[in-house]
Scaffold this active site. Structure first.
Site, PDB file in Angstrom:
ATOM      1  N   HIS A  19       0.867  -1.334   0.087  1.00 10.43           N
ATOM      2  CA  HIS A  19      -0.058  -0.082   0.119  1.00 10.43           C
ATOM      3  C   HIS A  19       0.839   1.490  -0.251  1.00 10.43           C
ATOM      4  O   HIS A  19       0.706   2.420  -0.671  1.00 10.43           O
ATOM      5  CB  HIS A  19      -0.837  -0.157   1.204  1.00 10.43           C
ATOM      6  N   LYS A  43     -17.119  -6.653   7.938  1.00  6.91           N
ATOM      7  CA  LYS A  43     -15.992  -7.562   7.748  1.00  6.91           C
ATOM      8  C   LYS A  43     -15.269  -7.912   8.903  1.00  6.91           C
ATOM      9  O   LYS A  43     -14.079  -8.747   8.861  1.00  6.91           O
ATOM     10  CB  LYS A  43     -14.909  -6.920   6.471  1.00  6.91           C
ATOM     11  N   ARG A  92      -2.057  -6.064  -8.508  1.00  2.13           N
ATOM     12  CA  ARG A  92      -0.843  -6.666  -8.343  1.00  2.13           C
ATOM     13  C   ARG A  92      -0.420  -7.811  -9.170  1.00  2.13           C
ATOM     14  O   ARG A  92       0.565  -7.856  -9.826  1.00  2.13           O
ATOM     15  CB  ARG A  92      -0.833  -7.218  -6.963  1.00  2.13           C
ATOM     16  N   SER A 130      -3.179  -7.583   2.968  1.00  8.07           N
ATOM     17  CA  SER A 130      -3.141  -7.642   4.281  1.00  8.07           C
ATOM     18  C   SER A 130      -3.760  -8.951   4.902  1.00  8.07           C
ATOM     19  O   SER A 130      -3.411  -9.393   6.025  1.00  8.07           O
ATOM     20  CB  SER A 130      -4.325  -6.458   4.488  1.00  8.07           C
TER      21      SER A 130
HETATM   22  O1  PNS Z   1      -8.901  -2.828   0.277  1.00  7.84           O
HETATM   23  P1  PNS Z   1     -10.174  -3.505  -0.372  1.00  7.84           P
HETATM   24  O2  PNS Z   1     -10.983  -4.254   0.664  1.00  7.84           O
HETATM   25  O3  PNS Z   1      -9.934  -4.268  -1.753  1.00  7.84           O
HETATM   26  O4  PNS Z   1     -11.048  -2.115  -0.592  1.00  7.84           O
HETATM   27  C1  PNS Z   1     -12.283  -2.381  -1.123  1.00  7.84           C
HETATM   28  C2  PNS Z   1     -13.238  -1.086  -1.321  1.00  7.84           C
HETATM   29  C3  PNS Z   1     -13.138  -0.323   0.065  1.00  7.84           C
HETATM   30  C4  PNS Z   1     -12.497   0.129  -2.291  1.00  7.84           C
HETATM   31  C5  PNS Z   1     -14.576  -1.444  -1.595  1.00  7.84           C
HETATM   32  O5  PNS Z   1     -15.276  -2.328  -0.915  1.00  7.84           O
HETATM   33  C6  PNS Z   1     -15.445   0.069  -1.519  1.00  7.84           C
HETATM   34  O6  PNS Z   1     -15.289   1.024  -2.546  1.00  7.84           O
HETATM   35  N1  PNS Z   1     -16.652  -0.168  -0.609  1.00  7.84           N
HETATM   36  C7  PNS Z   1     -17.312   0.861  -0.501  1.00  7.84           C
HETATM   37  C8  PNS Z   1     -18.873   0.489  -0.707  1.00  7.84           C
HETATM   38  C9  PNS Z   1     -19.145   0.705  -2.216  1.00  7.84           C
HETATM   39  O7  PNS Z   1     -19.023   1.778  -2.891  1.00  7.84           O
HETATM   40  N2  PNS Z   1     -19.345  -0.404  -2.786  1.00  7.84           N
HETATM   41  C10 PNS Z   1     -19.634  -0.466  -4.513  1.00  7.84           C
HETATM   42  C11 PNS Z   1     -18.183  -0.648  -5.080  1.00  7.84           C
HETATM   43  S1  PNS Z   1     -18.690  -1.124  -6.721  1.00  7.84           S
END
Ligand code: PNS
Length: 163
Positions: A19, A43, A92, A130
């Site tokens: 990150h 989560k 990645r 993570s």
């Molecule tokens: O680090 P991660 O868990 O891969 O991040 C995922 C994240 C936070 C970017 C994604 O889950 C997110 O944007 N969540 C917020 C809810 C949302 O907007 N959902 C629709 C996404 S298309």
């Protein structure tokens, strides 16, 4: 893109060197970069939102144009609220692509003005996540070099608390 605000969203449970590599690259590319931490209580994260933000603040202090914030609800709503049109995500390996494509397309559908920019972390971090860091720490393995030293320390403390 010196005046552009970009958002780097994620769970950051916890922040890894992968990150941070992306944050450094993003901070050079955009005028301002906000690392936006999702309050994803559903989560059952290992670290609370406050802890995740604190670890990020500790490890991004060297980048003056980077700030750490949190959000809940839809990412596009948060981005609109803070006046950002750019979402930064890291890819990645090919295996990340499908999920990232789906998210980027859905975010574009929800907010047509939103652009997702993908960047590649350094090769050394291409297998780092993570989830694996948490698993290794929980099983007593070494995560040295995968996360900043302060995060390593917190992982050690969290794991010994749980045992
Ligand atoms: O680090 P991660 O868990 O891969 O991040 C995922 C994240 C936070 C970017 C994604 O889950 C997110 O944007 N969540 C917020 C809810 C949302 O907007 N959902 C629709 C996404 S298309």
């Amino acid at each position: 893109m010196q005046r552009v605000l970009a958002i780097y969203p994620g769970s950051f449970d916890p922040v890894t060197n992968g990150h941070l590599d992306l944050i450094e690259r993003g901070s050079k590319m955009f005028g301002r970069l906000t690392v936006a931490v999702l309050r994803n209580d559903g989560k059952a994260p290992m670290f609370t939102l406050a802890e995740r933000m604190e670890m990020l603040r500790e490890s991004t202090g060297a980048f003056p144009n980077v700030e750490v914030d949190s959000f809940e609800g839809l990412l596009v709503d948060y981005a609109r609220r803070v006046g950002a049109r750019i979402l930064l995500r890291g890819i990645r390996a090919v295996s990340d692509y499908e999920y990232e494509l789906q998210m980027a397309m859905m975010n574009r559908r929800l907010e047509p003005g939103m652009e997702t920019i993908f960047m590649l972390p350094a090769e050394a971090y291409s297998y780092l996540s993570s989830r694996l860091v948490r698993e290794i720490a929980q099983l007593g393995g070494a995560v040295t070099g995968l996360v900043p030293p302060a995060v390593e320390q917190r992982l050690r403390e969290r794991v010994t608390q749980v045992r």
